[in-house]
Scaffold this motif. Structure first.
Motif, PDB file in Angstrom:
ATOM      1  N   LYS A  98       0.844  -1.206   0.000  1.00 13.37           N
ATOM      2  CA  LYS A  98       0.000   0.000   0.000  1.00 13.37           C
ATOM      3  C   LYS A  98       0.871   1.245   0.000  1.00 13.37           C
ATOM      4  O   LYS A  98       0.577   2.216  -0.700  1.00 13.37           O
ATOM      5  CB  LYS A  98      -0.941   0.009   1.200  1.00 13.37           C
ATOM      6  N   ASP A  99       1.945   1.227   0.765  1.00 15.12           N
ATOM      7  CA  ASP A  99       2.874   2.360   0.789  1.00 15.12           C
ATOM      8  C   ASP A  99       3.405   2.646  -0.612  1.00 15.12           C
ATOM      9  O   ASP A  99       3.461   3.801  -1.047  1.00 15.12           O
ATOM     10  CB  ASP A  99       4.056   2.094   1.725  1.00 15.12           C
ATOM     11  N   ILE A 100       3.779   1.590  -1.314  1.00 17.59           N
ATOM     12  CA  ILE A 100       4.315   1.744  -2.677  1.00 17.59           C
ATOM     13  C   ILE A 100       3.229   2.276  -3.598  1.00 17.59           C
ATOM     14  O   ILE A 100       3.480   3.195  -4.395  1.00 17.59           O
ATOM     15  CB  ILE A 100       4.881   0.401  -3.178  1.00 17.59           C
ATOM     16  N   ALA A 101       2.027   1.719  -3.504  1.00 19.12           N
ATOM     17  CA  ALA A 101       0.908   2.176  -4.334  1.00 19.12           C
ATOM     18  C   ALA A 101       0.598   3.650  -4.065  1.00 19.12           C
ATOM     19  O   ALA A 101       0.361   4.419  -5.008  1.00 19.12           O
ATOM     20  CB  ALA A 101      -0.321   1.315  -4.095  1.00 19.12           C
ATOM     21  N   ASP A 102       0.636   4.056  -2.816  1.00 19.33           N
ATOM     22  CA  ASP A 102       0.397   5.458  -2.462  1.00 19.33           C
ATOM     23  C   ASP A 102       1.457   6.361  -3.081  1.00 19.33           C
ATOM     24  O   ASP A 102       1.141   7.451  -3.562  1.00 19.33           O
ATOM     25  CB  ASP A 102       0.366   5.648  -0.942  1.00 19.33           C
ATOM     26  N   ASP A 103       2.710   5.915  -3.067  1.00 18.49           N
ATOM     27  CA  ASP A 103       3.800   6.693  -3.678  1.00 18.49           C
ATOM     28  C   ASP A 103       3.563   6.864  -5.179  1.00 18.49           C
ATOM     29  O   ASP A 103       3.789   7.937  -5.728  1.00 18.49           O
ATOM     30  CB  ASP A 103       5.153   6.023  -3.451  1.00 18.49           C
ATOM     31  N   ILE A 104       3.104   5.809  -5.821  1.00 22.77           N
ATOM     32  CA  ILE A 104       2.858   5.865  -7.257  1.00 22.77           C
ATOM     33  C   ILE A 104       1.754   6.867  -7.567  1.00 22.77           C
ATOM     34  O   ILE A 104       1.845   7.650  -8.505  1.00 22.77           O
ATOM     35  CB  ILE A 104       2.500   4.462  -7.803  1.00 22.77           C
ATOM     36  N   GLU A 105       0.692   6.849  -6.768  1.00 21.92           N
ATOM     37  CA  GLU A 105      -0.412   7.779  -6.982  1.00 21.92           C
ATOM     38  C   GLU A 105      -0.001   9.228  -6.766  1.00 21.92           C
ATOM     39  O   GLU A 105      -0.511  10.121  -7.427  1.00 21.92           O
ATOM     40  CB  GLU A 105      -1.585   7.423  -6.059  1.00 21.92           C
ATOM     41  N   GLU A 106       0.928   9.464  -5.859  1.00 21.46           N
ATOM     42  CA  GLU A 106       1.379  10.820  -5.567  1.00 21.46           C
ATOM     43  C   GLU A 106       2.264  11.381  -6.677  1.00 21.46           C
ATOM     44  O   GLU A 106       2.373  12.591  -6.827  1.00 21.46           O
ATOM     45  CB  GLU A 106       2.131  10.869  -4.239  1.00 21.46           C
ATOM     46  N   GLU A 107       2.915  10.502  -7.450  1.00 17.72           N
ATOM     47  CA  GLU A 107       3.843  10.964  -8.498  1.00 17.72           C
ATOM     48  C   GLU A 107       3.141  11.484  -9.681  1.00 17.72           C
ATOM     49  O   GLU A 107       2.276  11.681 -10.173  1.00 17.72           O
ATOM     50  CB  GLU A 107       4.766   9.831  -8.931  1.00 17.72           C
TER      51      GLU A 107
END
Length: 69
Positions: A60-69
């Motif tokens: 989820k942390d990784i997915a959140d980072d992707i969405e923020e980029e």
């Protein structure tokens, strides 16, 4: 984006768990854990195991980072 190994290390420290504790849970030697801390990439199955052990969803942390980029 922070390297996954660093995220795992920070979460382990946040929970005040030892490297030896995580190594025992993963059935590996503690030097393997130190190697994980240095990784920018990690096998998905290993990441899932670590997420379950630490009760923290790194995916989820990784997915959140992707969405923020």
């Amino acid at each position: 984006m922070e390297a996954i190994g660093q995220r795992i290390k920070e979460e382990l420290e946040r929970q005040e768990r030892s490297v030896t504790w995580l190594a025992r849970k993963l059935s590996c030697h503690r030097t393997n854990i130190y190697n994980i801390f240095l990784r920018e990439n990690i096998d998905l199955q290993l990441l899932i195991r670590i997420s379950r052990i630490l009760h923290h969803n790194f995916l989820k942390d990784i997915a959140d980072d992707i969405e923020e980029e």
